[in-house]
Design an enzyme around this catalytic site. Sequence first.
Site, PDB file in Angstrom:
ATOM      1  N   ASP A  50       0.833  -1.200   0.000  1.00 16.02           N
ATOM      2  CA  ASP A  50       0.000   0.000   0.000  1.00 16.02           C
ATOM      3  C   ASP A  50       0.871   1.254   0.000  1.00 16.02           C
ATOM      4  O   ASP A  50       0.641   2.201  -0.752  1.00 16.02           O
ATOM      5  CB  ASP A  50      -0.905  -0.027   1.232  1.00 16.02           C
ATOM      6  N   HIS A  94      -5.536  -5.703   0.502  1.00 19.46           N
ATOM      7  CA  HIS A  94      -5.567  -4.403  -0.186  1.00 19.46           C
ATOM      8  C   HIS A  94      -4.193  -4.021  -0.726  1.00 19.46           C
ATOM      9  O   HIS A  94      -4.028  -3.712  -1.911  1.00 19.46           O
ATOM     10  CB  HIS A  94      -6.075  -3.337   0.797  1.00 19.46           C
ATOM     11  N   HIS A  99      -6.452  -1.018  -8.128  1.00 16.23           N
ATOM     12  CA  HIS A  99      -6.868  -1.894  -7.024  1.00 16.23           C
ATOM     13  C   HIS A  99      -8.384  -1.994  -6.973  1.00 16.23           C
ATOM     14  O   HIS A  99      -8.960  -3.084  -6.859  1.00 16.23           O
ATOM     15  CB  HIS A  99      -6.352  -1.368  -5.680  1.00 16.23           C
ATOM     16  N   HIS A 121      -4.247   2.997  -6.943  1.00 12.35           N
ATOM     17  CA  HIS A 121      -5.393   2.658  -6.102  1.00 12.35           C
ATOM     18  C   HIS A 121      -6.662   2.466  -6.929  1.00 12.35           C
ATOM     19  O   HIS A 121      -7.518   1.647  -6.568  1.00 12.35           O
ATOM     20  CB  HIS A 121      -5.594   3.716  -5.017  1.00 12.35           C
TER      21      HIS A 121
END
Length: 368
Positions: A171, A271, A257, A254
Amino acid sequence: MLKVMQSPGKYIQGPDALQHLAEHVKPLADHAFVIADHFVFGLVEETITKSFKKEDVKFNEAIFQGECSQNEINRLGELFKESGAKIVVGIGGGKTLDAAKAVAFYAHVPIVIVPTIASTDAPTSALSVIYTDNGEFESYLFYPKNPDVVVMDTTVIANAPARLLVAGMGDALATYFEARACAEANKTTMAGGYSTLAAKSLALLCYETLLSEGYKAKLAAEGKVSTKALENIIEANTLLSGLGFESAGLAAAHAIHNGFTVIEECHGMYHGEKVAFGTLVQLVLENAPLDEIDEVLDFCTQVGLPVTIAQLGFEATAPHYHDKLKAAAELSCAKGETIHNMPFEVTAQDVYAAIITADKMGRDWLDE
C-alpha cells in the site's frame, strides 16, 4: 493555488502503547464505544480493560462483522446510540477502522484509532473505503477531519502475521508514485487542495524507507520481534504513507486496485497486495524508465509482494480471464476515480494493455 496539508490530532507509536490507551481517550470522553472483531478482542480485551479501569473510563464493546459496508456501519451506529457512549475507539485492521471512523462521523463524536496490524495507510486518514456486502469497492466516504488520536502498539503489530506488514508495504509503495503523478498533473489531492512540499517530501521518504528497511522489517516480523527496521516500516506504512497519499494525492495504482475488486478470484488478497501490482501497472501507463520499474520489481519480490496476476490468485486458465480483466480496467476508469489524477488521459483500453504488460514484466522478472 490553495495548498492543503492535514494529519491526525495525535500519533503515538511504540512498544506496549495499548496499555496506555485510556490515557489518550479520557481527555476526549469518559465513556467509550470500542469496535473490534472477535479475534482482536481476544488479543486485546484484557489489556484495554485494565487501561480503562485504571483511568476510570467506562466502555462498551461491539463486534465488527467483517465488511465495511453501509449496512454494517448502520448496524454499529444503532448500537452506539443505545450504548450512550461519547467517543468511538476502533481496534483492528483497515476495514474495522474504516467502519469505526464512519460510526464516529455520523454520531458527531471523537474517534481514536488503534491498528493491530500495519497493513494499510488507512489509520491516519480522513476517509473510509466503503464496500458492498459482497466485498466489491463502492465509494470513498470523506470526513471533515482526521482521527483525533492514532495509537500504534508495535509489540502487538510485531506479533501479527508478517504477510500483513508486507501488504502494508505494498500500500505504501504506491504513495510516492501517485503523489508524483498528481503533482505533475497539478490535480487537487484527497485533502481538497494542491500538494504541499511537506506532503511530497513525506511521500518520497516513505518510498526510500521501504527500500532501505523493508526486507529487514519483514524478517523481524517473521520472528515476531520488534527492531528499529520494523519500527521504521510501521511508521512508513502508517504515518508517512497516510500523510503522503492524503495530502499529496492518489492516482492510478489505487484505482486499479478498486478495479480488481470485481474479480472474485482476487478477493483473498489483501488491499496492499493488489495496490502493489497496481503500482506496476501505473508505471507501465506512465512508460516509466526501465530501471525504475526494475527497482520496484526487485523490492516486491524481495519482500514477497505480487508482481503477476497469477500471484493475485487469478490464473490465465480461469473462465472469462480477459473479460474479467477488461471489466476491472473499466471500473478503474469510472467517473470520479483517482486514475483521472494522472497527468494524461487514461482509458479502460489503456489500463487493460498496461495490466497485460505489467503481468508479462512480472513473469519475466520471476523467470530470470
